[in-house]
Design a protein around this motif. Sequence first.
Motif, PDB file in Angstrom:
ATOM      1  N   THR A   9     -27.040 -20.340   7.398  1.00  0.00           N
ATOM      2  CA  THR A   9     -26.086 -20.592   8.473  1.00  0.00           C
ATOM      3  C   THR A   9     -26.760 -21.366   9.600  1.00  0.00           C
ATOM      4  O   THR A   9     -27.840 -21.004  10.045  1.00  0.00           O
ATOM      5  CB  THR A   9     -25.503 -19.269   9.010  1.00  0.00           C
ATOM      6  OG1 THR A   9     -25.076 -18.460   7.917  1.00  0.00           O
ATOM      7  CG2 THR A   9     -24.326 -19.518   9.931  1.00  0.00           C
ATOM      8  N   ARG A  73     -15.978 -21.061  10.132  1.00  0.00           N
ATOM      9  CA  ARG A  73     -17.246 -21.734   9.846  1.00  0.00           C
ATOM     10  C   ARG A  73     -16.945 -22.956   8.996  1.00  0.00           C
ATOM     11  O   ARG A  73     -16.073 -22.918   8.133  1.00  0.00           O
ATOM     12  CB  ARG A  73     -18.197 -20.810   9.077  1.00  0.00           C
ATOM     13  CG  ARG A  73     -18.591 -19.575   9.833  1.00  0.00           C
ATOM     14  CD  ARG A  73     -19.486 -18.691   9.000  1.00  0.00           C
ATOM     15  NE  ARG A  73     -18.828 -18.278   7.764  1.00  0.00           N
ATOM     16  CZ  ARG A  73     -19.388 -17.553   6.824  1.00  0.00           C
ATOM     17  NH1 ARG A  73     -20.639 -17.158   6.951  1.00  0.00           N
ATOM     18  NH2 ARG A  73     -18.732 -17.216   5.729  1.00  0.00           N
ATOM     19  N   ASP A 171     -22.529 -13.406  11.174  1.00  0.00           N
ATOM     20  CA  ASP A 171     -21.146 -13.846  11.314  1.00  0.00           C
ATOM     21  C   ASP A 171     -20.241 -12.742  11.859  1.00  0.00           C
ATOM     22  O   ASP A 171     -19.079 -12.995  12.144  1.00  0.00           O
ATOM     23  CB  ASP A 171     -20.585 -14.294   9.961  1.00  0.00           C
ATOM     24  CG  ASP A 171     -21.349 -15.461   9.386  1.00  0.00           C
ATOM     25  OD1 ASP A 171     -21.602 -16.416  10.132  1.00  0.00           O
ATOM     26  OD2 ASP A 171     -21.695 -15.403   8.196  1.00  0.00           O
TER      27      ASP A 171
END
Length: 198
Positions: A9, A73, A171
Amino acid sequence: MLRIIDGDTLEVRGDGRILPKDTVARVRLLEIDTPERGACFADSATARTTTLLPPGSRIRAERDVELTDRYDRYLLYVWNVQGTFVNESLVRSGHAEAVLYPPNDKYWTKITNAEDHAQQTGAGLWTTCPEQPETSSTPPTSPDSPAPDTPARPDLPDGPPAGVPDMDCSDLPGPVWVGPDDPHRLDRDGDGIGCDAN
């Protein structure tokens, strides 16, 4: 490239091509999964991603069928300035596993070939971690085995369901209830609570 959040990420600033210009966006690398923070090889995976994509560097990104997930995302394939396909490189070096979330499957053959190579050569997490990555969080159960004796936790929100793009603890806002089924491997200690070490 603004910063690495964890091994799979990133946070980037859009240039107007795929991501809106000057927008700061969270990007989840497609078709891969790196170990969660605190799990075996997580620090190595994050360090490897940082080496491949140093903050301040430029990237080339490519989308697949779905551009974003339900958590807003951006789902992308990424290449660094040297032309290295980062998603594949992380799998080939054993810093990530290949994980498919259809319909985004453009490089699936290339990435699974990289995983086969990593497993055959014992790269990275395939020999460093005591268990295979797929089974690192909770032991598998057969359909005939009883569910683990874990109480429900109504005071915690439910963890993300299976079938969405892979989620990481970074997240989520905090601990979540995953119970005995933990499709995103968020529960390191097997107590039914994911991301409780954040």
